[in-house]
Structures are given as C-alpha cells and as structure tokens.
Design an enzyme around this catalytic site. Structure first.
Site, PDB file in Angstrom:
ATOM      1  N   ARG A 103       0.881  -1.188   0.114  1.00  0.00           N
ATOM      2  CA  ARG A 103       0.046  -0.107   0.112  1.00  0.00           C
ATOM      3  C   ARG A 103       0.885   1.520  -0.101  1.00  0.00           C
ATOM      4  NH1 ARG A 103      -3.989  -0.899   5.372  1.00  0.00           N
ATOM      5  NH2 ARG A 103      -5.098   0.438   3.985  1.00  0.00           N
ATOM      6  N   GLY A 111      -3.938   9.894  -6.857  1.00  0.00           N
ATOM      7  CA  GLY A 111      -3.197   9.719  -7.999  1.00  0.00           C
ATOM      8  C   GLY A 111      -1.827   8.836  -7.616  1.00  0.00           C
ATOM      9  N   MET A 144      -0.035   5.136  -6.398  1.00  0.00           N
ATOM     10  CA  MET A 144      -0.231   3.843  -7.088  1.00  0.00           C
ATOM     11  C   MET A 144      -1.468   3.082  -6.066  1.00  0.00           C
ATOM     12  SD  MET A 144       2.004   0.293  -6.816  1.00  0.00           S
ATOM     13  CE  MET A 144       0.946   0.007  -5.454  1.00  0.00           C
ATOM     14  N   HIS A 197     -13.624  42.135 -13.192  1.00  0.00           N
ATOM     15  CA  HIS A 197     -14.574  42.945 -12.534  1.00  0.00           C
ATOM     16  C   HIS A 197     -15.712  42.170 -11.994  1.00  0.00           C
ATOM     17  CE1 HIS A 197     -17.929  46.112 -12.634  1.00  0.00           C
ATOM     18  NE2 HIS A 197     -16.700  46.583 -12.095  1.00  0.00           N
ATOM     19  N   SER A 241      -5.803  53.009   6.354  1.00  0.00           N
ATOM     20  CA  SER A 241      -6.681  51.857   6.026  1.00  0.00           C
ATOM     21  C   SER A 241      -5.627  51.204   4.779  1.00  0.00           C
ATOM     22  CB  SER A 241      -7.865  51.843   5.492  1.00  0.00           C
ATOM     23  OG  SER A 241      -8.740  51.008   5.181  1.00  0.00           O
ATOM     24  N   TYR A 247      -8.185  46.319  12.936  1.00  0.00           N
ATOM     25  CA  TYR A 247      -9.240  45.533  12.190  1.00  0.00           C
ATOM     26  C   TYR A 247      -9.134  45.103  10.606  1.00  0.00           C
ATOM     27  CZ  TYR A 247     -10.359  50.001   9.638  1.00  0.00           C
ATOM     28  OH  TYR A 247     -10.482  51.010   8.772  1.00  0.00           O
TER      29      TYR A 247
HETATM   30  P1  ADP Z   1      -6.281   3.595  -0.829  1.00  0.00           P
HETATM   31  O1  ADP Z   1      -5.359   4.415  -0.110  1.00  0.00           O
HETATM   32  O2  ADP Z   1      -6.774   3.655  -2.184  1.00  0.00           O
HETATM   33  O3  ADP Z   1      -7.512   3.669  -0.034  1.00  0.00           O
HETATM   34  P2  ADP Z   1      -5.343   1.057   0.593  1.00  0.00           P
HETATM   35  O4  ADP Z   1      -4.088   0.867   0.915  1.00  0.00           O
HETATM   36  O5  ADP Z   1      -6.349   1.795   1.900  1.00  0.00           O
HETATM   37  O6  ADP Z   1      -5.540   2.130  -0.568  1.00  0.00           O
HETATM   38  O7  ADP Z   1      -6.482  -0.208   0.306  1.00  0.00           O
HETATM   39  C1  ADP Z   1      -7.620  -0.202  -0.458  1.00  0.00           C
HETATM   40  C2  ADP Z   1      -8.413  -1.340   0.280  1.00  0.00           C
HETATM   41  O8  ADP Z   1      -7.668  -2.559   0.194  1.00  0.00           O
HETATM   42  C3  ADP Z   1      -8.426  -1.085   1.779  1.00  0.00           C
HETATM   43  O9  ADP Z   1      -9.445  -0.286   2.117  1.00  0.00           O
HETATM   44  C4  ADP Z   1      -8.669  -2.687   2.285  1.00  0.00           C
HETATM   45  O10 ADP Z   1     -10.061  -2.960   1.978  1.00  0.00           O
HETATM   46  C5  ADP Z   1      -7.917  -3.603   1.061  1.00  0.00           C
HETATM   47  N1  ADP Z   1      -6.577  -3.790   2.008  1.00  0.00           N
HETATM   48  C6  ADP Z   1      -5.285  -3.210   1.938  1.00  0.00           C
HETATM   49  N2  ADP Z   1      -4.730  -3.930   2.763  1.00  0.00           N
HETATM   50  C7  ADP Z   1      -5.320  -5.100   3.074  1.00  0.00           C
HETATM   51  C8  ADP Z   1      -4.817  -6.293   3.752  1.00  0.00           C
HETATM   52  N3  ADP Z   1      -3.808  -6.410   4.375  1.00  0.00           N
HETATM   53  N4  ADP Z   1      -5.771  -7.144   4.010  1.00  0.00           N
HETATM   54  C9  ADP Z   1      -7.091  -6.922   3.526  1.00  0.00           C
HETATM   55  N5  ADP Z   1      -7.487  -5.900   2.632  1.00  0.00           N
HETATM   56  C10 ADP Z   1      -6.627  -5.127   2.390  1.00  0.00           C
HETATM   57 MG    MG Z   2      -7.723   3.152   2.027  1.00  0.00          MG
END
Ligand code: ADP
Ligand code: MG
Ligand code: MG
Length: 883
Positions: A97, A106, A108, A469, A774, A861
């Site tokens: 994540r 934006g 990954m 304007h 002012s 003010y």
């Molecule tokens: P975003 O930033 O787009 O929310 P996340 O990293 O939070 O991305 O992941 C999106 C979703 O993926 C999470 O809300 C969750 O439901 C699922 N997810 C992420 N990591 C796990 C995990 N370790 N186990 C189960 N589901 C996960």
């Molecule tokens: Mg999330």
C-alpha cells in the site's frame, strides 16, 4: 532511528508511531498507532518516506540496503501470523500500500494478495479448505498486479471476466465456481504473457520488489505531480510503502469488507455511517459491481434498502466495530474515516484517518465534541477551516434536485441563484423593479453594470477570470457569479444566449451555481443558509479569542444590514462612487464631472448633496453608532463618462450645455492610463468642492442621528503628506461650517488609504496628519507589482503555475513584497503617531492567510465583504490562538 529502512508494527513490534506521519506516511503512522493501542490491525511493516527519494536518485531502483532488509520485515509478519512468504505449504500473502504524509489521490493503487503463484495458491486452498476462495484471490492478484505494477490495461481482464460470466449465465462474480475461477486464472496468465511478451512474475520476492518499486515510481506519475502542484505538496516529501499481512474478506458468508465514518460526514450527526459487502475484498465496495449494504439497521430502514445491515447479519462483529469507533474517536479526538475487513467472523481495522466532511458537519462535529468533552472550545475554533464557511453563507442548490447543466465557467462567487436571463443593466433594473428575479448575462462587466449587478440575483459572464470585474464586484455584493463561461455566446441583435445546442431568450430561466461554475437550465431549488445553532455557537467561541475587529466593506443599507447580521463591528470601507452609479443620479454625476468650472459645478453639487446625505443617513441608522469609514470619491473619471447617445442627451439636459460641447469635454478628459490617471485624491485636489460636498453630506447626516457614529473620512490614493494636508483642510473647513450652522459639534476622524508604495514609504510623515490608515491592498498590490488587476487574468494563472507567485496575489496578500510595505507603513506610521488606527480593506481583508499575516502586524481591524465577515471572525480567532 529515522534511518531504519523497515519499521514493523503489530505482533510483538515496539510502538513506532512516534516517528510521525512525515516519516511513515499518514496511513503507515496510523496503522502503527492503532497497533500500539491494541486494536486488531494485521501485522506489517512500513518502508519510510525518505527511501522514496533514494529510489528516484538511483534512477528508479530500490536501494540495495532496502532489498537486504525486506526479508527482516517479512520475518516479523511471518512470526506474527504463523505463515511463510512463498511457502507452498502455508503461504503468507501481503498487501502493498502507498501512503504519503497527506492523503493523496493519484498515487499507486494497492496490490492485494501478493505472494500467490501456482504452488502457493494450492497451499492456500488446502490451508483454508476453500479452493474457490484461493483462486478468487489469485485472479484478483493477477489483475491488480498487471494493472498497477506492469501497466497493462485492466479492461483486458474485465472483458475476460465478463465473457466468463456471460458464458456461465451469471451476473455476479460471487456466482462463479471454483472451476470457473481456475480457468479464469489460466486466461489471465495468458493475457499477461501475450501483452507483455514475458510471463507473469511467479517468484513472490520478485513480486514484492516490483510492487514496492511501483509505489515509489507512482510518486512521480503525472496524476500525482498534478495533484501535488494543485495542493502545494512538495516533491521532496515522498511516499511511504506499507507491506501488511492479508486479511481475507472473500472467504465466504462470514467474511466481509467495509468502510465507515464514525459520524455522518454530510450532517455531522453522531451515528455510524458506512457500507459493507459480504464475501468481498477492499476495492469491491467502491467499484460499484455489487451494491454495498448499510452498516446500521437505522440507515437501512431510512433508505428503504433491501440488503440486510451488518448490525443484523453480524451483530457480534458490529458491536465490536462500534466499540472500536468510540475508542478511535477518543484517541484521535476527531471524526474518523475507517476501512475494515472481517475474515470468518474476526474483525480487522485496515485504516483510519480524520474524515472529510461538509461545512455543516464540521460545525456540528466541533460543537458536539465540545459537549462530549472530547475537545475544548479553543480546539473547536482551531478545527474548522474558515474557508469552508463560505458554503454556509449563501443559498446552495438542493442536493436532491435534478439539474441539467448547459455550460460551465469559473466558480467566481459562491452561492446559487435562479432567475430570468437579462442582457443588460437597464433591463435588469427594469425587471427587478417589477419584482422579477433576474440573472445578468454579459460578455464581461464594467463599472457601468454595477446597478444591474445589484438588481440581479446572479451574474454570468462569457469572458473573464477569477479576478475579473464581474468576479470581484459579485463577491463584494454577495451575488453568485459564474465568470468566463466560454461555452456561451450572447447575440445582442436577437437578444438570445446560445449554450451548446440550447438557444435561450431574454426572460428564460436559468440557475447558476457560483460554487461549482455550473449553469443550469430552468429553476433548481435552493436551500437558504442557516446561521443559528452550531454556527452561532462556534462564532461566539471565536469572538472570545480574537483581537482583530472585523468590519465590512458596504455602502447600501441592505448590505450594511447583512454585515451586521453576520457580526460586523463597523464599516471599514464605504465607497461613495457606488452610490453615484445609481441610475437616478448617474446623469447628475456625469454633469458634475463634465462641468467646465466650479461655477458650473455648484448647482449640480447642490442637487447631489441631499441625495448623498440621505444615503449616509440611512447607512448610519443601520450601523447605529458603530464606526463607519467613508472614502471620498475615488475612481477614474472615465468610469462615469457617457457611453451612448442617450447618455449625452441626458447629461446635456441636466447641465444645460450642448451635446457637441459635451463631446469636446469628454475628449479633453480622455486618459491613456486611467488607473494611474485623474482619480483618488487627485480629483479632490483639482475639484475640492466635490470633496467638500461629500464631507458636508456625511456630517449633516451624522448630526441627524440619535446615536451618531464617529465618521472616519478617508482620502484615497494619497502619495504625499501635502495631498493629505490639502484635503484635510477642505474637510476641516467644511466641518466647521456645518457645526456652526448646526450649533453643535460631533467628533470625526480624517485619515487615508495606504495604496501606493510611496505612501507606505513616507508613512511617518503622512501619519502626522492622518488619524488612521486603511490599507487598500487591491491597489497596493496592483501598484507594487505593476500588474493591472483587470488585465491579469491572461497571464496570472501561468505565473502561479510556474511558481512565480505562490498564490494569486489579488486573493492572498503577497507577504514577501506587498506585505513588507504594509509592515513598514505600520512601523513608521505608529512611530509617528502611537495611537494611529490601522485597518485593511482590500479583498485580502476576507482571506484567512492574509488575515493571519496582518494579525501579526498588530492591525486594529480587517474589513471585507459582508458575506465574508464570519470567515474573517473565525480566521482572526485562529490567528490569535496560533500565537
Ligand atoms: P487507498 O489508499 O486507495 O484507500 P488502501 O491501501 O487503503 O488504498 O487499500 C484499499 C483497500 O484494500 C483497503 O480499504 C482494504 O479494504 C484493502 N486492503 C488493503 N490492505 C489489506 C490487507 N492487508 N488485508 C485486506 N485488505 C486490505
Ligand atoms: Mg484506504
Ligand atoms: Mg483604491
């Protein structure tokens, strides 16, 4: 130890959240923190943000040192969950994540179920006793990895999935069998091999390295770069990566995944608000493939939804979830936005953060949390972003109403309004006079349109930017405005407006949403602002903290009333020329300007005097003893000159001269550069009788009041002390005459606007005469930067984009440049006259960042549009709380 390359959390890891969001990213830091306070968080590790820069410095390669550390991070997870990454007998799967310091779209997308291959999928099947689930996870993994890491088009996989479902005659993914999913995995692997020319990476370690690198790489993706630029997020911050044990919401009917807010993000109501899906993984909830179900029974009943709520289907888990919510709110002392997953009846929390909310919800939550003892009053004041109050101070479109958008422009002035299309100021006034509500539609507006803009409910222009304007005047008047709607074409011949395929006539109804820039066909219902309740409570708390007074820029009795209703403590700028544009007297004003000499002007001024006196009397009555700063006539003369033949005829009649003579006089008055021409006190220096008439009107009106104000008479565009001395003499002389006639005196002040760099530089000498300053920061910005506000639209956006000015300097004070002149004038002015009264009355007076700056300079003010008064009150309180 900020040089650690992997920071473990969960299991037996030591608490690490103290490393902070800057280091761990928001998501990573909160996961560490939730683990530390004992919440059920799947174990994992964070690769901190500084590694992102190292990855990019190395030309997009993971540092060797990190590669060497990954097994250590994995070992922590393995020990905590009792499975091994890549072990065919008992495989550990992880999610990878992204997560920067602030939440940032934006970046990954998350990769789930990482670590699967042909062997581990069988191991997962055996261990879980659920082969269908194992292959469901595998097909999800291949698609996500191919999409976000390998950059293959996700449609390729969705198409294959759809074909499979069609072929099997089912509509839901969950209806596919174990055999279907296994076949699908085979197809997916073939798609990858074909598109990529290389097989799908089956080595779990290679998968992990690929995903981590992709997260770092996405920091510089175009989407992320654009978002950063728009939100002032520095490139150096980088993103963290979280690698975390997978929890499976797709293991059958006792598993689920969901998202929730601890309070309603739209209303702020204290009730769990969220959705879940049984037998699903993360992204399914928002993907819209299946309809998610409500969490609470109450929400399900209210919506009349079919699917059972979690409260009903999984009461035990629901109870635990509600307890977690309470705990998280107590811990973070704010409303939380939470992601969770349930695996075979066991709850896991996967993310928490402060939840985004509407302005209404922000107020309610802040007030409720004070009542609940979660936060103090000053914290509540600090929490609410002053800028969002704007949403509440104007009518807004009913969110439930249908709308047909026919054009879009810039959201130039907030609020929503419906009315009949009118194409010029005269028609606007005519119809408004008959009680019709109208929308003034112009190519662009000029000072000539002021009366029409006032008569209209909203303003739409085809050209012009956020500081045109139309935009500036509309914001000042509190009229919704959409500017620069390039998609509309106005035909003055047929008096029609074309918008796309629609041709609208004058009188046809449209609706504007000045907060979004949308133009809609017909009337869309609106909701009036609600200023009592939580709003009033928070404002009262804010008022206890602020030191800056807040006044309004207003001159009509209606606007003065709005200002008082919003809590203004006086008028900081009454622009007398706005009174002059009134259609009843524009003819007289033109005659005044065009008069050949003082003798010719005298009878005209005599006719204007009672009109001005009545204006001021009305204003003073509304302001009931509060201070009122009145600026004497200021604008360039050309703004008043006749435009049409009919105007000439009218002026000729009022002043008893010929049209030909008038035209000669207009030619004489022509200026090359009117903004730097015959305006401001230069008018008073050359035509002192005009300023004398205005002074007389002010003081006579004040003398009529039961509760007279202390009028503050303000001389505009002063550059030298001598100018002010001359004008003060005119004011004082007139005052003596008025007081002698009345047989009594009232106090008044004479001061000046500081709106030219020279005035700021010689502020000490000007302050010997001026009793107040002012800061007219609109003109001061214009003259310091040498940028004409009316012409800036063409290039200013590019300037801001290229970082030449960090913000539009006409919206947020240019602290480094213009701010230094203000500081200098404050110091020199107060040096010469310690009790010099100081205020600011430009557009910046209603801008929170600018208010913070001037609060630090010790101004007395700020003065802003009546509709921004509450914003200024809150911003002033926050400025006081910040030091
Ligand atoms: P975003 O930033 O787009 O929310 P996340 O990293 O939070 O991305 O992941 C999106 C979703 O993926 C999470 O809300 C969750 O439901 C699922 N997810 C992420 N990591 C796990 C995990 N370790 N186990 C189960 N589901 C996960
Ligand atoms: Mg999330
Ligand atoms: Mg000015």
């Amino acid at each position: 130890m900020p040089d650690r390359l992997v920071v473990p959390f969960g299991g037996n890891a030591a608490p690490a959240h103290w490393l902070g969001k800057a280091h761990l990213g928001g998501k990573g830091a909160n996961l560490c923190e939730m683990a530390a306070i004992g919440l059920p968080v799947p174990p994992g590790f964070v690769i901190p943000t500084p590694v992102c820069a190292r990855y990019h410095e190395a030309g997009g390669r993971l540092p060797e040192a990190l590669l060497a550390k990954l097994p250590e991070g994995l070992a922590h997870i393995e020990a905590a969950v009792g499975a091994r990454f890549g072990d065919p007998a008992n495989p550990l799967l992880v999610s990878v994540r992204s997560g920067a310091r602030v939440s940032m779209p934006g970046m990954m997308d998350t990769v789930l179920n990482l670590g699967l291959n042909r062997e581990t999928v069988e191991g997962l099947a055996r261990r879980s006793g659920n082969r269908r689930f194992a292959y469901d996870s595998f097909r999800r993994f291949i698609q996500m990895y191919a999409d976000v890491v390998l950059g293959l088009d996700h449609y390729l996989f969705e198409d294959a999935l759809e074909l499979m479902k069609d072929d099997r005659g089912v509509t839901l993914d969950t209806a596919l069998t174990e055999a279907d999913l296994e076949a699908l995995v085979g197809q997916y692997l073939e798609i990858v091999a074909k598109e990529r020319g290389e097989p799908f990476p089956m080595d779990p370690m290679a998968q992990l390295e690929g995903a981590v690198a992709a997260v770092f790489g996405s920091w510089r993706s175009e989407r992320a770069t654009v978002y950063r630029r728009l939100n002032d997020i520095p490139e150096e911050w980088g993103t963290a990566v979280t690698v975390q044990a997978m929890i499976f919401g797709n293991m059958g009917e006792t598993s689920a995944t969901g998202v929730a807010f601890t309070r309603d993000p739209a209303t702020g109501e204290r009730a769990i608000y969220g959705e879940y899906l049984v037998n699903a993984q993360g992204e399914d909830v928002v993907a819209g493939i299946r309809t998610p179900q409500y969490l609470t029974k109450a929400a399900r009943e209210r919506a009349g939804a079919a699917g059972a709520s979690m409260e009903e289907t999984m009461p035990e888990v629901f109870k635990e979830l509600s307890q977690v919510f309470t705990l998280l709110e107590r811990h973070y002392r704010d409303m939380q936005d939470i992601e969770f997953t349930v695996q075979e009846g066991r709850l896991f929390i996967l993310q928490t953060r402060s939840g985004k909310r509407t302005a209404r919800a922000a107020l309610r939550i802040a007030c409720d949390m004070v009542a609940e003892g979660l936060i103090g009053e000053d914290e509540a004041v600090r929490r609410v972003d002053p800028a969002v109050l704007d949403q509440l101070l104007h009518p807004t479109l009913d969110p439930k109403a249908e709308r047909q958008v026919i054009a879009t422009g810039l959201p130039a002035s907030p609020g929503a309004a419906s009315g009949a299309i009118v194409l010029d100021s005269a028609e606007a006034e005519r119809r408004a006079g008959l009680g019709e509500t109208v929308i003034l539609v112009r190519v662009e507006t000029s000072p000539e349109d002021i009366a029409g803009m006032h008569a209209a409910r909203g303003i739409l222009t085809a050209r012009g930017g956020m500081t045109s304007h139309a935009a500036v005047v509309a914001r000042g008047m509190g009229r919704p405005c959409v500017s620069g709607a390039g998609g509309i074409a106005i035909d003055p011949e047929t008096r029609t407006v074309r918008a796309g395929s629609h041709v609208l006539k004058e009188g046809d109804i449209i609706t504007l949403d000045g907060a979004t820039g949308e133009v809609m066909l017909g009337e869309v219902p609106t909701i009036e602002p609600e200023l009592s309740g939580d709003f009033a409570t928070l404002m009262a708390w804010a008022d206890r903290h602020r030191r800056l007074k807040v006044r309004a820029n207003a001159e009509t009795p209606a606007d003065c009333r709005v200002a008082r209703q919003f809590g203004a403590e006086g008028i900081g700028l009454a622009r007398t020329e706005h009174m002059f544009f009134d259609p009843d007297r524009i003819g007289l004003v033109r005659a005044m300007i065009l008069a050949a000499d003082e003798a010719a002007r005298a009878p005209i001024l005599a006719r204007l005097l009672p009109l001005q006196r009545a204006d001021f009397a009305e204003m003073f009555a509304v302001m009931a003893g509060l201070p009122v700063t009145i600026r004497l006539l200021d604008p360039p003369l050309h703004e008043f000159l006749p435009q049409r033949e009919a105007d000439y005829a009218e002026v000729a009649e009022a002043s008893g001269v010929s049209v030909a003579g008038l035209k000669r006089r207009v030619a004489e008055l022509h200026e090359m550069n009117p903004m730097l021409g015959h305006r401001g006190c230069r008018l008073g220096v050359t035509y002192p009788d005009i300023y004398a008439m205005q002074t007389r009107a002010i003081l006579e009106a004040a003398l009529q009041q039961a509760d007279p104000p202390v009028p503050e008479i303000m001389i505009p565009l002063v550059a030298t002390r001598r100018e002010l001395d001359l004008m003060k003499a005119v004011v004082d002389e007139t005052a003596e005459a008025v007081f002698a006639e009345a047989g009594r005196r009232i106090p008044y002040l004479v001061g000046t606007m500081i709106e030219l760099p020279r005035a700021a530089l010689v502020a000490d000498s000007i302050a010997e005469t001026a009793e107040f300053f002012s800061f007219g920061t609109n003109d001061l910005t214009q003259t310091t930067l040498g940028i004409s506000r009316d012409d800036a639209a063409r290039f200013l956006a590019t300037y801001v984009e290229k970082g030449i000015y960090p913000k539009d300097p006409f919206v947020t004070l240019d602290v480094d440049g213009v701010g230094q002149l203000v500081r200098l004038a404050v110091e020199r002015g107060r040096g010469a006259r310690p009790d010099l009264k100081l205020g600011i009355c430009g557009e910046h007076g209603g801008d929170p960042a600018s208010i913070r700056f001037v609060a630090g300079l010790g101004l007395d003010y700020v003065s802003c549009s009546p509709w921004r008064v509450p914003i200024a009150r809150l911003a002033a309180a926050q400025a006081a709380l910040a030091d």
